[in-house]
Design an enzyme around this catalytic site. Structure first.
Site, short mmCIF file in Angstrom:
data_model
loop_
_atom_site.label_atom_id
_atom_site.label_comp_id
_atom_site.label_asym_id
_atom_site.label_seq_id
_atom_site.Cartn_x
_atom_site.Cartn_y
_atom_site.Cartn_z
N LYS A 52 0.83 -1.21 0.00
CA LYS A 52 0.00 0.00 0.00
C LYS A 52 0.87 1.26 0.00
CE LYS A 52 -3.88 -2.22 2.32
NZ LYS A 52 -4.72 -2.28 3.54
N SER A 70 -0.73 0.90 5.95
CA SER A 70 -1.09 0.07 7.09
C SER A 70 -2.07 -1.01 6.65
CB SER A 70 -1.72 0.93 8.19
OG SER A 70 -1.93 0.19 9.35
N ASP A 71 -2.03 -2.15 7.35
CA ASP A 71 -2.97 -3.23 7.09
C ASP A 71 -3.25 -3.97 8.38
OD1 ASP A 71 -4.37 -4.71 4.78
OD2 ASP A 71 -3.51 -6.32 5.99
N THR A 72 -4.49 -4.44 8.54
CA THR A 72 -4.91 -5.14 9.75
C THR A 72 -5.59 -6.45 9.39
OG1 THR A 72 -5.24 -3.02 10.89
CG2 THR A 72 -6.33 -4.95 11.84
#
Length: 193
Positions: A52, A70-72
């Site tokens: 990203k 960011s990634d969750t």
């Protein structure tokens, strides 16, 4: 002063980064989030946050920028729970994690455009869900809140009522650890405090 660029259209991440009281802009991206679930969870979120950040970096014109991706993901019993495909998928996920403890992993990547420096890290938080009836789960799904959230719930919304406790960073569960992000920014010579 370096300018922050958030590589996310997530309203939650935008609210979180505003809390730092630093100037920022948003450059969204559309990256392929297909990834092998054979990777450890921390590597999954680190790789996706990197993708990203890199996608948005390609559109940045100011070399004095730091791009933040960011990634969750939610992980229960080594099973990765992403965003639900539909209401039945949301029900399946919530039924799986109700009354249990699961982990929320969030990866953050910071790219200093001018210096071509990349820092990628991740954080994990344990979340214990309340025991829920099928009726309670369907009632929560009917709010619409679970549909674009990893693990099919939002701790910052009405979903907070189905969370019994957390052990770790609350903001990590919302979508981006501000304490981890501030440490990474310090490494790139951006003072949060």
């Amino acid at each position: 002063m370096k300018k922050l660029v958030l590589a996310s259209s997530s309203p939650r991440r935008q609210e979180l980064i505003q809390m730092l009281r630093l100037p920022f802009e948003i450059i969204t991206n559309d990256v392929d989030e297909t990834i092998s679930t054979d990777l450890p969870p921390d590597r999954i979120v680190e790789e996706l946050s990197l993708r990203k950040a890199k996608a948005s970096t390609a559109r940045v014109t100011d070399s004095q920028s730091i791009v933040i991706g960011s990634d969750t993901i939610v992980v229960y019993s080594q099973q990765v729970l992403g965003k639900p495909k539909d209401q039945e998928d949301a029900f399946r996920m919530l039924k799986l994690i109700e009354g249990t403890t699961h982990q929320v992993y969030t990866g953050i990547t910071c790219i200093d455009v001018g210096e071509s420096r990349i820092i990628t890290r991740s954080k994990v938080t344990d979340v214990r869900m309340k025991a829920l009836s099928d009726e309670q789960i369907r009632s929560y799904i009917a709010t619409g809140e679970p549909m674009d959230k990893a693990g099919a719930y939002a701790i910052q919304g009405i979903g907070s009522t189905i969370v019994e406790s957390i052990h770790g960073d609350h903001f990590n569960v919302v979508g981006m650890s501000l304490s981890l992000l501030s440490e990474m920014l310090e490494e790139l010579d951006v003072k949060v405090l």
